[in-house]
Structures are given as structure tokens and as C-alpha cells.
Design a protein around this motif. Structure first.
Motif, PDB file in Angstrom:
ATOM      1  N   ASN B 109       3.713  -5.399   1.240  1.00  0.00           N
ATOM      2  CA  ASN B 109       3.654  -5.593   2.700  1.00  0.00           C
ATOM      3  C   ASN B 109       4.855  -4.931   3.381  1.00  0.00           C
ATOM      4  O   ASN B 109       4.730  -4.365   4.464  1.00  0.00           O
ATOM      5  N   ASP B 110       6.028  -5.009   2.726  1.00  0.00           N
ATOM      6  CA  ASP B 110       7.216  -4.346   3.277  1.00  0.00           C
ATOM      7  C   ASP B 110       6.943  -2.868   3.515  1.00  0.00           C
ATOM      8  O   ASP B 110       7.363  -2.291   4.512  1.00  0.00           O
ATOM      9  N   ILE B 111       6.228  -2.277   2.553  1.00  0.00           N
ATOM     10  CA  ILE B 111       5.937  -0.854   2.666  1.00  0.00           C
ATOM     11  C   ILE B 111       4.910  -0.607   3.766  1.00  0.00           C
ATOM     12  O   ILE B 111       5.062   0.301   4.586  1.00  0.00           O
ATOM     13  N   ILE B 112       3.896  -1.461   3.810  1.00  0.00           N
ATOM     14  CA  ILE B 112       2.862  -1.318   4.846  1.00  0.00           C
ATOM     15  C   ILE B 112       3.491  -1.438   6.238  1.00  0.00           C
ATOM     16  O   ILE B 112       3.156  -0.700   7.158  1.00  0.00           O
ATOM     17  N   THR B 113       4.432  -2.366   6.357  1.00  0.00           N
ATOM     18  CA  THR B 113       5.077  -2.598   7.650  1.00  0.00           C
ATOM     19  C   THR B 113       5.806  -1.348   8.156  1.00  0.00           C
ATOM     20  O   THR B 113       6.019  -1.188   9.345  1.00  0.00           O
ATOM     21  N   GLN B 114       6.190  -0.494   7.223  1.00  0.00           N
ATOM     22  CA  GLN B 114       6.878   0.731   7.646  1.00  0.00           C
ATOM     23  C   GLN B 114       5.924   1.779   8.219  1.00  0.00           C
ATOM     24  O   GLN B 114       6.351   2.754   8.816  1.00  0.00           O
ATOM     25  N   LEU B 115       4.635   1.566   8.012  1.00  0.00           N
ATOM     26  CA  LEU B 115       3.654   2.515   8.531  1.00  0.00           C
ATOM     27  C   LEU B 115       3.460   2.317  10.036  1.00  0.00           C
ATOM     28  O   LEU B 115       3.713   1.239  10.554  1.00  0.00           O
ATOM     29  N   PRO B 116       2.993   3.354  10.739  1.00  0.00           N
ATOM     30  CA  PRO B 116       2.664   3.153  12.158  1.00  0.00           C
ATOM     31  C   PRO B 116       1.583   2.070  12.295  1.00  0.00           C
ATOM     32  O   PRO B 116       0.776   1.886  11.376  1.00  0.00           O
ATOM     33  N   THR B 117       1.584   1.392  13.452  1.00  0.00           N
ATOM     34  CA  THR B 117       0.683   0.252  13.639  1.00  0.00           C
ATOM     35  C   THR B 117      -0.784   0.611  13.413  1.00  0.00           C
ATOM     36  O   THR B 117      -1.527  -0.163  12.817  1.00  0.00           O
ATOM     37  N   ASP B 118      -1.213   1.802  13.877  1.00  0.00           N
ATOM     38  CA  ASP B 118      -2.638   2.118  13.727  1.00  0.00           C
ATOM     39  C   ASP B 118      -3.024   2.243  12.249  1.00  0.00           C
ATOM     40  O   ASP B 118      -4.141   1.919  11.859  1.00  0.00           O
ATOM     41  N   GLN B 119      -2.078   2.670  11.431  1.00  0.00           N
ATOM     42  CA  GLN B 119      -2.385   2.763  10.002  1.00  0.00           C
ATOM     43  C   GLN B 119      -2.381   1.383   9.342  1.00  0.00           C
ATOM     44  O   GLN B 119      -3.164   1.117   8.434  1.00  0.00           O
ATOM     45  N   GLN B 120      -1.508   0.504   9.850  1.00  0.00           N
ATOM     46  CA  GLN B 120      -1.532  -0.877   9.362  1.00  0.00           C
ATOM     47  C   GLN B 120      -2.885  -1.507   9.694  1.00  0.00           C
ATOM     48  O   GLN B 120      -3.468  -2.236   8.904  1.00  0.00           O
ATOM     49  N   GLU B 121      -3.377  -1.177  10.903  1.00  0.00           N
ATOM     50  CA  GLU B 121      -4.679  -1.708  11.329  1.00  0.00           C
ATOM     51  C   GLU B 121      -5.786  -1.225  10.399  1.00  0.00           C
ATOM     52  O   GLU B 121      -6.673  -1.988  10.009  1.00  0.00           O
ATOM     53  N   LEU B 122      -5.722   0.035  10.065  1.00  0.00           N
ATOM     54  CA  LEU B 122      -6.756   0.649   9.241  1.00  0.00           C
ATOM     55  C   LEU B 122      -6.868  -0.040   7.880  1.00  0.00           C
ATOM     56  O   LEU B 122      -7.957  -0.354   7.400  1.00  0.00           O
ATOM     57  N   ILE B 123      -5.696  -0.306   7.276  1.00  0.00           N
ATOM     58  CA  ILE B 123      -5.684  -0.965   5.965  1.00  0.00           C
ATOM     59  C   ILE B 123      -6.314  -2.353   6.065  1.00  0.00           C
ATOM     60  O   ILE B 123      -7.128  -2.754   5.242  1.00  0.00           O
ATOM     61  N   HIS B 124      -5.938  -3.063   7.127  1.00  0.00           N
ATOM     62  CA  HIS B 124      -6.436  -4.434   7.264  1.00  0.00           C
ATOM     63  C   HIS B 124      -7.890  -4.480   7.701  1.00  0.00           C
ATOM     64  O   HIS B 124      -8.599  -5.420   7.409  1.00  0.00           O
ATOM     65  N   LEU B 125      -8.289  -3.445   8.405  1.00  0.00           N
ATOM     66  CA  LEU B 125      -9.696  -3.379   8.791  1.00  0.00           C
ATOM     67  C   LEU B 125     -10.543  -3.255   7.521  1.00  0.00           C
ATOM     68  O   LEU B 125     -11.601  -3.876   7.400  1.00  0.00           O
ATOM     69  N   LYS B 126     -10.044  -2.491   6.577  1.00  0.00           N
ATOM     70  CA  LYS B 126     -10.720  -2.363   5.279  1.00  0.00           C
ATOM     71  C   LYS B 126     -10.809  -3.733   4.608  1.00  0.00           C
ATOM     72  O   LYS B 126     -11.801  -4.084   3.984  1.00  0.00           O
ATOM     73  N   TYR B 127      -9.712  -4.485   4.754  1.00  0.00           N
ATOM     74  CA  TYR B 127      -9.693  -5.802   4.132  1.00  0.00           C
ATOM     75  C   TYR B 127     -10.657  -6.762   4.832  1.00  0.00           C
ATOM     76  O   TYR B 127     -11.409  -7.489   4.189  1.00  0.00           O
ATOM     77  N   PHE B 128     -10.620  -6.763   6.173  1.00  0.00           N
ATOM     78  CA  PHE B 128     -11.435  -7.713   6.932  1.00  0.00           C
ATOM     79  C   PHE B 128     -12.913  -7.532   6.680  1.00  0.00           C
ATOM     80  O   PHE B 128     -13.687  -8.450   6.701  1.00  0.00           O
TER      81      PHE B 128
END
Lengths: 436, 168
Positions: B109-128
Motif C-alpha cells: 500500500n505504501d508503494i501504491i500511495t506513491q502513485l498518482p490518484t487516478d492510478q490508485q483508483e484504477l487498481i482499486h477499481l479492479k479490486y471492487f
């Protein structure tokens, strides 16, 4: 160094235990929002009440300073001084000792609220109060007054104003207006005033009070006369005079070619030709002009009992019925119909908001073009947020409509009903009412 | 009733539908919150806050088809906002012993947090929702090819960060 597939993140998320998940976390969020919405709604209502009272201040003060001074000495009457100055009915209430002084108080969170007096009649009440605070009252955003009778909230409009007080204000005196269009119930004369001071945490006062004086009955005068002004017909059905206010029950003929937007100037003269009253500020009326019957509130001459009264209707604002609305489509952001007589430069924005430019009809006039809209399904949406900014040659106006109350967005096309036009019927409507 | 219908009713202001809909995603919302907040108490607070923001703003969702992207956006933004607030407080009990797999999650998550917000969204959208790339394209109003390349770029960036992170 280990390279991990990021897909693993998903698996790790799934491995998080939900044992500690609070099952009511979402419900709490829901309750929080409900409370917030209620507060906003009340705040808007209070702001409206404050706007009406602001109109009051514009009225000239006719009371001599000496009388004002004398009246201000009577406990509980201080908030009424300005009122007495512009409202003859209020002056009569004081001179006829119909004002009932009180001294009921309660202290909460270092603040003391005292009911200093009440005027009660069949049309409603006026409650004057004093609030003493250990904190600067400039910090408080608004108050919410409510009146209970037999353990229930009374069926009436309870309004008050809470101006932006100057910093360093620790004591204020003010009043609360109660207007009951269905009439007040005095089967028991025990009431309770509840007043909430808005801050975090809120301070809630609940003060019981009992009326001692007899309630003066309202006087009902059936009129049922039709008036024709500039070819437009309207009927005055009844005049009801109570100590606090007079009420004119009226209706407008549906076959009129023009739509009446506003009865802005109603004057009352007694048989001596003394101008007796005018539209009462604060709550000016109930219902819409389109309703079968609506009411306009006037100053009272209850304690005078003149032989007869002449009621005059001046400056009746009206517009041709076919020009009385603008039709728009929020989805397509299109104006479907707009009368050629009105220049608006209407812009349809997201979230059911509109913006337009208007030249003021009168100097220093700041009234909006619309009060509400009616959607394709016939649902009424009030404009609950509006702003007006002065540009060089026009006023830039913005309005948003109250979606929350109807709990559904308006269905296009919607009809924006014109509320201001700046054109008046030719002539004055006049009628004489025998009061004997 | 399928989720799209439920979302439609919720957007139109049906309160029962709103509560049902968010209850449906409660666990996923909580888990993402936990991944950002790292303890149950704050994760529950975040769940309440994100539900509040959702209920408050749901009428702004243009179409039920956009619902999930919108939801993820609020979830991530709430987590990031609360994380910033959390950082301002003195962290004392954060260093409690965590099971191995949770340590791994937080590091990721620390690494994900370093990504721009839209990319964080993309990863979680995959999860959701295991959405097809074409759905994500429709949601974001971008061509499917762009989604693929964006996802690929995100995954590559993640792998890169992960590699540099020297996790062993």
C-alpha cells in the motif's frame, strides 16, 4: 530482492478480517447526513425570515423619540420599539396593555434565556426574549425557535431573525413571530418555547410559559366583492382583524388574460381618510396567487374599530399569461421557450442550476426573475439558493433548486415561472368595507 | 434487482436503495480503508466518512454506469485525506505487531500511495469489481486500448517501485 505480482494486493485485501467492522458505521453516516440536511433547511428558512425583517428596517420610523424612549423603559418591550414605530397595530397593543409581560428563564451552558413578554391572539403570537451569554454571541450562526402546546409542536410558522451581531455582544433582546393560518388553539394556555442556539455543541432551551390574559377574539368581516383593475378580476372574500395582524382572504379569477405576480402596495384608510395600515412585513402572506384562496397580511387596527375601511390596491405587478414562463431542458441544456418581452441571456448549468443577466426594473432592486420551477411531472421545486452580483449594466443572477425536499431531480422540460416583471396594471383597485 | 437498477434508484434519491447499495460494498470499502489506515478503529472511521461523502454526493452521479468509478474515487480520496490527518497526530500504537501478510499488505500500500490518484483508483477499481477492460473504458470515457496501456503502465510502475523498494 523479491518481485511480487501486484495482483497479490487484491488477495491481501481479501485476507483482511472484517470481524472488527462496525456494522452501524454506515448507518451513523446516514444519520449524520440527515441531521446536517435538517440544519441546512432550517438555516435557509431562518435566512428567509431574516430577509423579510431586513425589509422592515427600510420602513421609515414614524415614532417620536420620546415615545420610543418611554416604551423602551417598559420591561420586555425593547425589541418592539422599532415594530411600534412602523406598525400602528403594535402601537395599539402597547397602549391597550394587551402585551403580557413575563419573566420566565432558564440557564444552559452558561447562557440564560428569558421570555420577557408575549402577545397572543387567534392569528398567532409574538414572543419577546432576552438572551444573556457567557460567550460572544457573534460566534453563533443562527437560532431555531419552536413552540409546543399539549406536548406537540404547534401548527404554525415560527420565525425569528438572528442578525450577524457585532463582536463583543453578550446580551440581545429580540422577538419570535408565530403565525397560525389555521388559528391558534387556546384550549390550554400552557405553552413551551424551545430555542436552539446553533453552534457545536448546540444549546437547547425549553421554557414553559402560561398565558394569563384573555385572548381577544378575531373579528371576521365577510366581504365577497370582486374588483376589476385594467380588465383583470380578483375577489376579496373576507377580512379578519386580530390584534397582531389583519388578514385579507383573496382569490384571482382564472379567466384573466394576465397573471398577477405581486400585490406589492395595499393601503387601508379609515373613514377619516387617515392612512391606517399597509402590507405587514415579516410574513406577508400564505399560499400562492394561483391557489384558490390566498391570504395577505396587513397591519391591524383591532383596537380602533373604525366605522368603515377603504382598501386600495396600488402597483399590481402583472404579466401576460403567455409570457409568464420560460421553458428549459436541463438534460440538453436548451432553452425551449422564452417570451420575447424578457431579456435574460439564460445559461443552463450542471446540477440543475441556472445563471442569467437582468437589468433591474427599479433602482436598487435586487429581486430574482424566478421563485420556483415546475418539472414535466408537475412537481414544484423552490429556488433555495440564489446569488445576485452587480455588474456594470446588469445584475448577474444565479439560482439552484431544492432537490432534497422532493428527493428526485426535476424531469425536463421544466417551466421556470416568472416572478418579477416590473410592469403594473393601469389603475387602482378600491373597495369600501363597512365595519359596523 | 441488479446493481445497475439499485444504483439508478439510489442516484434518484431512494434512501432505501442508497443504504442497500452501500451495504453491498461495505466490506470492500472497509478493507481498502484498512489498507490505508492500518488499524480497525481508523478503518471504521474512514468507512463512516466515505459513506457520508457518498450519500451526500450520490445525486451528482451522471449515470448508474459510472457509479463504481465514482465510488472508488470517493473511497480513495477519503482514505488519502484521513491519512494526511492521521499523519499530523502522534502515532504510538501503530507499530503493534502485525501478522506477516498484513505487513506485506501495508508495504504494498505504501508503494501504491506513491502513485498518482487516478492510478490508485484504477487498481482499486479492479479490486471492487473484476471489471472487463472494456467496461473501465466506458466508465472513463476512453478507448479500450488506452485502458490496457494505462493498466500496463501502472503495473509496470508498481513492479518497478516494488523492485526498488527492496522488499525481501
Amino acid at each position: 530482492m523479491k518481485l511480487v505480482d501486484p495482483e497479490k494486493y487484491t488477495d491481501l485485501l481479501d485476507a483482511i478480517s472484517v470481524d472488527q467492522l462496525h456494522s452501524d458505521a454506515q448507518l451513523l453516516a446516514y444519520q449524520r447526513l440527515k441531521k446536517q440536511k435538517l440544519r441546512q433547511k432550517r438555516f435557509i428558512q431562518l435566512t428567509l425570515a431574516a430577509a423579510f425583517l431586513l425589509l422592515v428596517m427600510i420602513g421609515s420610523i414614524r415614532l417620536s423619540p420620546a415615545i420610543a424612549q418611554a416604551v423602551a423603559q417598559i420591561p420586555g418591550l425593547k425589541p418592539l420599539v422599532e415594530l411600534i414605530a412602523y406598525d400602528k397595530g403594535m402601537k395599539d397593543i402597547v397602549y391597550n396593555e394587551y402585551f403580557e409581560p413575563m419573566n420566565e428563564s432558564q440557564t444552559r451552558n452558561g447562557k440564560t434565556l428569558t421570555i420577557t413578554g408575549v402577545v397572543a391572539d387567534e392569528s398567532g403570537m409574538m414572543i419577546s426574549y432576552k438572551l444573556h451569554s457567557n460567550e460572544d454571541l457573534a460566534n453563533f450562526k443562527s437560532i431555531l425557535p419552536e413552540v409546543k402546546h399539549n406536548g406537540k409542536l404547534i401548527q404554525a410558522a415560527v420565525t425569528s431573525n438572528w442578525p450577524a451581531y457585532d463582536e463583543g455582544t453578550y446580551e440581545v433582546e429580540n422577538k419570535i413571530d408565530v403565525v397560525a393560518i389555521q388559528g391558534m388553539d387556546y384550549s390550554s394556555k400552557d405553552f413551551e418555547l424551545q430555542l436552539t442556539l446553533h453552534e457545536e455543541p448546540e444549546t437547547l432551551f425549553a421554557i414553559p410559559f402560561t398565558l394569563q390574559k384573555d385572548i381577544q377574539s378575531s373579528k371576521h368581516y365577510p366581504i365577497n366583492k370582486q374588483l376589476i383593475v385594467d380588465g383583470q378580476r380578483f375577489t376579496v372574500h373576507e377580512l379578519i382583524i386580530s390584534p397582531l395582524r389583519s388578514e385579507l382572504k383573496m382569490s384571482i379569477d382564472s379567466s384573466n388574460s394576465k397573471k398577477i405576480l405581486n400585490f406589492g402596495d395595499i393601503r387601508i384608510y379609515d373613514e377619516q381618510q387617515e392612512e391606517w395600515g399597509k402590507i405587514r412585513n415579516g410574513i406577508v402572506g400564505f399560499g400562492q396567487y394561483e391557489d384558490t384562496q390566498f391570504s395577505i397580511m396587513l397591519e391591524s387596527n383591532y383596537f380602533r374599530t373604525p366605522k368603515n375601511m377603504t382598501i386600495e390596491f396600488h402597483n399590481i405587478e402583472a404579466i401576460n399569461k403567455e409570457d409568464a414562463f420560460v421553458m428549459i431542458d436541463f438534460d440538453k441544456k436548451q432553452v425551449i421557450h422564452q417570451p420575447t418581452t424578457i431579456q435574460l441571456d439564460l445559461e443552463i448549468k450542471d446540477h440543475f442550476e441556472i445563471q442569467y443577466k437582468m437589468a433591474p426594473y427599479h433602482k436598487k432592486e435586487h429581486t430574482l426573475a424566478f421563485n420556483h420551477l415546475i418539472d414535466a411531472e408537475g412537481t414544484l421545486y423552490y429556488a433555495n439558493l440564489s446569488s445576485i452580483s452587480e455588474e456594470e449594466n446588469f445584475l448577474l443572477m444565479w439560482q439552484a433548486f431544492d432537490i432534497d425536499t422532493n428527493q428526485k431531480p426535476p424531469v425536463s422540460p421544466v417551466k421556470l415561472e416568472i416572478a418579477r416583471y416590473g410592469q403594473y396594471l393601469q389603475g387602482v383597485g378600491r373597495m369600501q368595507v363597512d365595519l359596523q | 434487482m441488479d446493481e445497475i437498477d439499485l444504483a439508478k434508484r439510489a442516484i434518484n434519491g431512494d434512501e432505501t436503495a442508497q443504504l442497500q447499495l452501500f451495504a453491498l460494498y461495505k466490506e470492500s470499502m472497509y478493507r481498502v480503508a484498512y489498507s490505508y489506515m492500518r488499524n480497525e478503529h481508523d478503518a471504521n472511521d474512514a468507512l463512516q466518512e466515505m459513506t457520508y461523502q457518498c450519500l451526500k454526493n450520490i445525486h451528482k452521479v451522471q449515470s448508474p454506469h459510472y457509479f463504481k468509478t465514482w465510488l472508488v474515487r470517493i473511497v480513495i480520496n477519503t482514505c488519502l485525506m484521513m491519512q494526511r490527518q492521521q499523519k499530523r497526530m502522534v502515532i504510538t500504537d501503530q507499530l503493534m505487531e502485525q501478522p506477516q501478510h498484513m505487513t506485506e499488505l501495508f508495504e504494498l500500500n505504501d508503494i501504491i500511495t506513491q502513485l498518482p490518484t487516478d492510478q490508485q483508483e484504477l487498481i482499486h477499481l479492479k479490486y471492487f469489481q473484476d471489471l472487463k477492460n472494456s467496461d473501465i473504458a466506458a466508465l472513463h470515457n476512453i478507448p479500450e486500448g488506452t485502458v490496457k496501456s494505462r493498466l500496463h503502465k501502472t503495473l509496470k510502475k508498481l513492479r518497478h517501485l516494488w523492485g526498488e523498494g527492496d522488499i525481501s
